[in-house]
Structure formats: C-alpha cells, structure tokens
Design an enzyme around this catalytic site. Structure first.
Site, PDB file in Angstrom:
ATOM      1  N   CYS A   1       0.818  -1.227   0.000  1.00  0.00           N
ATOM      2  CA  CYS A   1       0.000   0.000   0.000  1.00  0.00           C
ATOM      3  C   CYS A   1       0.844   1.266   0.000  1.00  0.00           C
ATOM      4  O   CYS A   1       0.329   2.352  -0.280  1.00  0.00           O
ATOM      5  CB  CYS A   1      -0.926   0.019   1.208  1.00  0.00           C
ATOM      6  SG  CYS A   1      -1.898  -1.473   1.361  1.00  0.00           S
TER       7      CYS A   1
ATOM      8  N   HIS B   1      -3.664   6.920   3.886  1.00  0.00           N
ATOM      9  CA  HIS B   1      -4.087   5.670   3.257  1.00  0.00           C
ATOM     10  C   HIS B   1      -5.463   5.298   3.803  1.00  0.00           C
ATOM     11  O   HIS B   1      -5.698   5.343   5.013  1.00  0.00           O
ATOM     12  CB  HIS B   1      -3.057   4.593   3.592  1.00  0.00           C
ATOM     13  CG  HIS B   1      -3.444   3.224   3.145  1.00  0.00           C
ATOM     14  ND1 HIS B   1      -4.023   2.986   1.916  1.00  0.00           N
ATOM     15  CD2 HIS B   1      -3.340   2.010   3.754  1.00  0.00           C
ATOM     16  CE1 HIS B   1      -4.251   1.684   1.797  1.00  0.00           C
ATOM     17  NE2 HIS B   1      -3.851   1.078   2.892  1.00  0.00           N
TER      18      HIS B   1
ATOM     19  N   ASN C   1     -10.298  -0.318   0.833  1.00  0.00           N
ATOM     20  CA  ASN C   1      -8.840  -0.210   0.776  1.00  0.00           C
ATOM     21  C   ASN C   1      -8.375  -0.581  -0.632  1.00  0.00           C
ATOM     22  O   ASN C   1      -8.524  -1.722  -1.046  1.00  0.00           O
ATOM     23  CB  ASN C   1      -8.256  -1.164   1.826  1.00  0.00           C
ATOM     24  CG  ASN C   1      -6.745  -1.154   1.861  1.00  0.00           C
ATOM     25  OD1 ASN C   1      -6.089  -0.653   0.947  1.00  0.00           O
ATOM     26  ND2 ASN C   1      -6.186  -1.728   2.907  1.00  0.00           N
TER      27      ASN C   1
HETATM   28  O1  UT7 Z   1      -3.616  -1.585   3.771  1.00  0.00           O
HETATM   29  C1  UT7 Z   1      -3.124  -2.136   4.943  1.00  0.00           C
HETATM   30  C2  UT7 Z   1      -3.693  -3.489   5.102  1.00  0.00           C
HETATM   31  N1  UT7 Z   1      -4.648  -3.785   6.054  1.00  0.00           N
HETATM   32  C3  UT7 Z   1      -5.219  -3.033   7.023  1.00  0.00           C
HETATM   33  O2  UT7 Z   1      -5.031  -1.885   7.214  1.00  0.00           O
HETATM   34  C4  UT7 Z   1      -6.136  -3.780   7.935  1.00  0.00           C
HETATM   35  C5  UT7 Z   1      -5.971  -3.385   9.375  1.00  0.00           C
HETATM   36  N2  UT7 Z   1      -6.914  -4.111  10.218  1.00  0.00           N
HETATM   37  C6  UT7 Z   1      -8.228  -3.820  10.279  1.00  0.00           C
HETATM   38  O3  UT7 Z   1      -8.694  -2.920   9.597  1.00  0.00           O
HETATM   39  C7  UT7 Z   1      -9.087  -4.612  11.247  1.00  0.00           C
HETATM   40  O4  UT7 Z   1      -8.251  -5.418  12.056  1.00  0.00           O
HETATM   41  C8  UT7 Z   1     -10.142  -5.502  10.538  1.00  0.00           C
HETATM   42  C9  UT7 Z   1     -11.234  -4.637   9.934  1.00  0.00           C
HETATM   43  C10 UT7 Z   1      -9.482  -6.363   9.484  1.00  0.00           C
HETATM   44  C11 UT7 Z   1     -10.809  -6.422  11.573  1.00  0.00           C
HETATM   45  O5  UT7 Z   1     -11.361  -5.656  12.625  1.00  0.00           O
HETATM   46  P1  UT7 Z   1     -11.087  -6.066  14.140  1.00  0.00           P
HETATM   47  O6  UT7 Z   1     -11.850  -5.133  14.988  1.00  0.00           O
HETATM   48  O7  UT7 Z   1      -9.585  -6.118  14.327  1.00  0.00           O
HETATM   49  O8  UT7 Z   1     -11.739  -7.479  14.220  1.00  0.00           O
HETATM   50  P2  UT7 Z   1     -11.065  -8.892  14.553  1.00  0.00           P
HETATM   51  O9  UT7 Z   1     -10.178  -9.340  13.452  1.00  0.00           O
HETATM   52  O10 UT7 Z   1     -10.486  -8.798  15.926  1.00  0.00           O
HETATM   53  O11 UT7 Z   1     -12.336  -9.816  14.573  1.00  0.00           O
HETATM   54  C12 UT7 Z   1     -13.388  -9.635  15.521  1.00  0.00           C
HETATM   55  C13 UT7 Z   1     -14.470 -10.650  15.243  1.00  0.00           C
HETATM   56  C14 UT7 Z   1     -13.951 -12.070  15.061  1.00  0.00           C
HETATM   57  O12 UT7 Z   1     -14.846 -12.954  15.672  1.00  0.00           O
HETATM   58  P3  UT7 Z   1     -14.514 -13.553  17.140  1.00  0.00           P
HETATM   59  O13 UT7 Z   1     -13.187 -14.237  16.985  1.00  0.00           O
HETATM   60  O14 UT7 Z   1     -14.432 -12.355  18.043  1.00  0.00           O
HETATM   61  O15 UT7 Z   1     -15.662 -14.458  17.369  1.00  0.00           O
HETATM   62  C15 UT7 Z   1     -13.995 -12.277  13.562  1.00  0.00           C
HETATM   63  O16 UT7 Z   1     -14.189 -13.628  13.225  1.00  0.00           O
HETATM   64  O17 UT7 Z   1     -15.156 -10.319  14.037  1.00  0.00           O
HETATM   65  C16 UT7 Z   1     -15.218 -11.474  13.190  1.00  0.00           C
HETATM   66  N3  UT7 Z   1     -15.197 -11.021  11.808  1.00  0.00           N
HETATM   67  C17 UT7 Z   1     -16.317 -10.697  11.135  1.00  0.00           C
HETATM   68  N4  UT7 Z   1     -17.603 -10.697  11.490  1.00  0.00           N
HETATM   69  C18 UT7 Z   1     -18.508 -10.285  10.577  1.00  0.00           C
HETATM   70  C19 UT7 Z   1     -14.124 -10.823  10.997  1.00  0.00           C
HETATM   71  N5  UT7 Z   1     -14.540 -10.383   9.786  1.00  0.00           N
HETATM   72  C20 UT7 Z   1     -15.880 -10.285   9.863  1.00  0.00           C
HETATM   73  C21 UT7 Z   1     -16.875  -9.887   8.942  1.00  0.00           C
HETATM   74  N6  UT7 Z   1     -18.168  -9.889   9.345  1.00  0.00           N
HETATM   75  N7  UT7 Z   1     -16.576  -9.456   7.703  1.00  0.00           N
END
Ligand code: UT7
Length: 340
Positions: free
Chosen positions: A116, A256, A286
């Site tokens: 990115c 970004h 993104n």
């Molecule tokens: O360009 C640079 C590249 N990437 C980034 O900048 C990404 C940076 N990270 C993020 O933006 C966030 O970490 C995410 C949006 C990817 C995820 O958000 P989060 O608040 O960190 O959620 P998490 O990964 O801790 O997941 C929380 C819960 C999980 O369930 P459990 O384990 O708590 O039961 C996931 O399985 O949310 C669940 N989950 C979803 N639920 C519904 C993950 N994706 C989804 C989804 N819909 N799409």
C-alpha cells in the site's frame, strides 16, 4: 548535499471501475453484516473490475487523465513508475505495459513494490530523480485490481478491498514548493502479517498451492491494525519535522484509506482535528497503492486544496512498509481552474 531543485505535482488522474459492490452484496456471499463492516471499517461499498480488465487498464485510464491535466504529451515522459501489488503478471513490469500503451517511447519504466505504500515510495523515487537532474517529467501511478487476489469466501478480508488507480505527473519546482520532505520506512519482520504466499519462487504455482488458496491475500488484521496506529503518528510527525513545519500548520492530512478507525486513532494520537483528515474509504474500501493518489485527486477535484496549502500524505501496508511526505500544494483551487 542540498538539492538545487525540487519537484511538484502538475497533473492528476484517477480510474475507478463503474461496478459498485455494496455491503448488502457481500451479505449474500459470506457470513457478515452491513453493520459489522461499517462499524469496524467505515466501508460502505467498493469498486470491482469486470472480467478481462487488468491493473494496467486502470493505470492507463488514470495516466491519460493525469497527462491531459498536466498538458504533457506521453513522449515527454522520462520515467514511469507504477506502484502495485497486483501487476498484470510477474514480468514484464506493469509500468512497461503502460509505457507501450501510452506510446511513451523515451521513458524508462519500472514497478515499485511496497504494497500500500508503493505510490508514496514511487513519488520519493521520482522526486529524487528530478532533484538529481536525471529526469524532467515523471509519471507515478498507483494501480490495483485487488479483487483478483481476494478470496471472496473469506469474510475477514473480502469486505476490505477494492480496485482503482491514481496517477500523478511530477515536474521540477523550486525547493520549498511541491514535495518538501519524504519519510520511508520498512520492518521486514512483519512480512508474514500481510502476504500473498504463492506464485513466486518460494511457492511456485501448483495444483496444491491453488487448492490451499495460497494465491489470495492472507492477513492478520488485528496485528496490522496495531502496527498502523503505531506508525502513522510517527511518520506524520517526522514528515513535518523534516519539512521544518509544525503540525498545526498542516491544512490537510491525506492518509491511506484502510479503515476509518485507524484514521480516527491517528488523528486522536496526533491531537489534530479529525476534519483535517480527508476520507473516502466509505466509497472505495482499501485500494492499496491507489488509495492515497485517489484520495488526493478527490480532495483536489472537490476544491478542498488551494495554492500554498500544506499537506501531509501518509501510506502504510504490507512489507511492512510506510511512507509519508509533506507537500506545499502549487496548484490553483480546482473549482477556480475549471471556471477559467
Ligand atoms: O492496507 C493495509 C492493510 N490492512 C489493514 O489496514 C487492515 C488493518 N486491520 C483492520 O482494519 C481490522 O483489524 C479488521 C477490519 C481487518 C478487523 O477488525 P477487528 O476489529 O480487528 O476485528 P477482529 O479481526 O479482531 O475480529 C473480531 C471478530 C472475530 O470474531 P470472534 O473471533 O471475536 O468471534 C472475527 O471472526 O469479528 C469477526 N469477523 C467478522 N464478522 C462479521 C471478521 N470479519 C468479519 C466480517 N463480518 N466481515
């Protein structure tokens, strides 16, 4: 060594595919909800290319607009840099495919691969090349078709990404105008946090790699989130310090567009008003290396940027990498330009 000249952006272009994929569309594909996506990321929709369209096609559309905006013919280009994590193929470089299509016969061409951060890295290389007197006119494109490497069955990644391209033409400018400073950084220890494991020399394409879905983006979102929130304030502060300007003097931060919560956290940690951060993540998700140039294009076209404004552009991503730069904007307000 003190630079004798600097560089500035004299033309901008953008390409966004017409097809919109909404959160409601994704609710039909994977176990997710509009509410989860909006509250966790701020994303409401993203753009996706149709079959047969590749990264160089978006790069071409954005480049043609940027060249027209700059009033520069393609054969005046000395160098083309395409930042991308989704090249048409491993080689030739997407920049070479673009050079051919533009008819930019005089231009050297290569791809910048810093995920990115690639477009900001590319601008740093373009600026340095111009400052060193090695080039007069450089095209820097950030272009991605992330939909091609997205696993549409993986809800933890497929809701995040989109396709687009942004392009800028850089020309010489007096020191103190245009790009004022660059900060580039990398921490390879975090490489496994976002990767596309297969298709290179470590894991060449095979039935097994395809079966194991190793040709898709793999990401540890939570760790990347923590990295982003740590690195953004530091990179922004350093860009301001190197330019010799206080943060309070910055008119616009163009970050970004990965996640609205990351942008909110950065604004809070920097003690800067959130209104100074340009945001369009809700419409595109993104788009990796295209994200910053598309945001810059939209901020300018919307008439937010005026001659003399101080901007800080900021990117972070896979590698791990980051890049920021301070810019003294040298173009008239876009609405005024159109009225002329
Ligand atoms: O360009 C640079 C590249 N990437 C980034 O900048 C990404 C940076 N990270 C993020 O933006 C966030 O970490 C995410 C949006 C990817 C995820 O958000 P989060 O608040 O960190 O959620 P998490 O990964 O801790 O997941 C929380 C819960 C999980 O369930 P459990 O384990 O708590 O039961 C996931 O399985 O949310 C669940 N989950 C979803 N639920 C519904 C993950 N994706 C989804 C989804 N819909 N799409």
């Amino acid at each position: 060594m003190t630079a004798l000249r600097g560089s500035t952006i004299v033309g901008l272009g953008r390409a966004v595919p017409p097809r919109v994929v909404t959160n409601a569309d994704l609710e039909r594909l994977v176990d997710t909800t509009d509410e989860w996506i909006v509250t966790r990321t701020g994303i409401r929709e993203r753009r996706v290319v149709p079959d047969g369209v590749a990264t160089s096609d978006l790069a071409y559309e954005a480049a043609v607009e940027a060249l027209a905006d700059a009033g520069v013919p393609a054969d005046a280009l000395d160098l083309i840099i395409v930042g991308t994590a989704t090249p048409d193929m491993i080689f030739p470089a997407t920049a070479c495919l673009l050079q051919d299509r533009l008819g930019a016969r005089r231009a050297a061409a290569f791809d910048a691969s810093a995920a990115c951060s690639s477009w900001v890295y590319g601008c740093a290389m373009a600026h340095a090349t111009i400052a060193a007197g090695m080039a007069e006119t450089v095209l820097v494109v950030g272009a991605e078709t992330l939909s091609r490497i997205t696993n549409w069955r993986d809800r933890s990644t497929c809701v995040l990404f989109g396709d687009s391209a942004g392009a800028a033409v850089l020309r010489p400018a007096p020191v103190g105008e245009g790009f004022l400073s660059f900060v580039l950084g990398a921490d390879g220890r975090g490489g496994p946090l976002i990767s596309l494991p297969a298709g290179g020399s470590r894991l060449p394409a095979s039935f097994e790699t395809v079966e194991r879905q190793l040709h898709y983006i793999h990401m540890n979102g939570r760790e990347v989130f923590k990295f982003a929130v740590r690195v953004i304030p530091r990179a922004i502060r350093e860009a301001a310090e190197r330019a010799g300007v206080p943060l309070e003097a910055v008119d616009w931060f163009i970050p970004h567009q990965a996640n609205i919560r990351i942008i909110d956290a950065a604004a809070e940690r920097l003690g800067q008003p959130r209104e100074k951060f340009f945001v369009n993540v809700q419409r595109y998700g993104n788009t990796s290396s295209a994200s910053v140039p598309v945001a810059l294009y939209e901020a300018w076209r919307a008439g937010y940027l005026d001659r003399g404004d101080l901007l800080i552009l900021l990117a972070f991503g896979g590698g791990l990498t980051w890049g920021s730069c301070a810019v003294r904007w040298t173009r008239e307000r876009a609405t005024a330009r159109r009225a002329e």
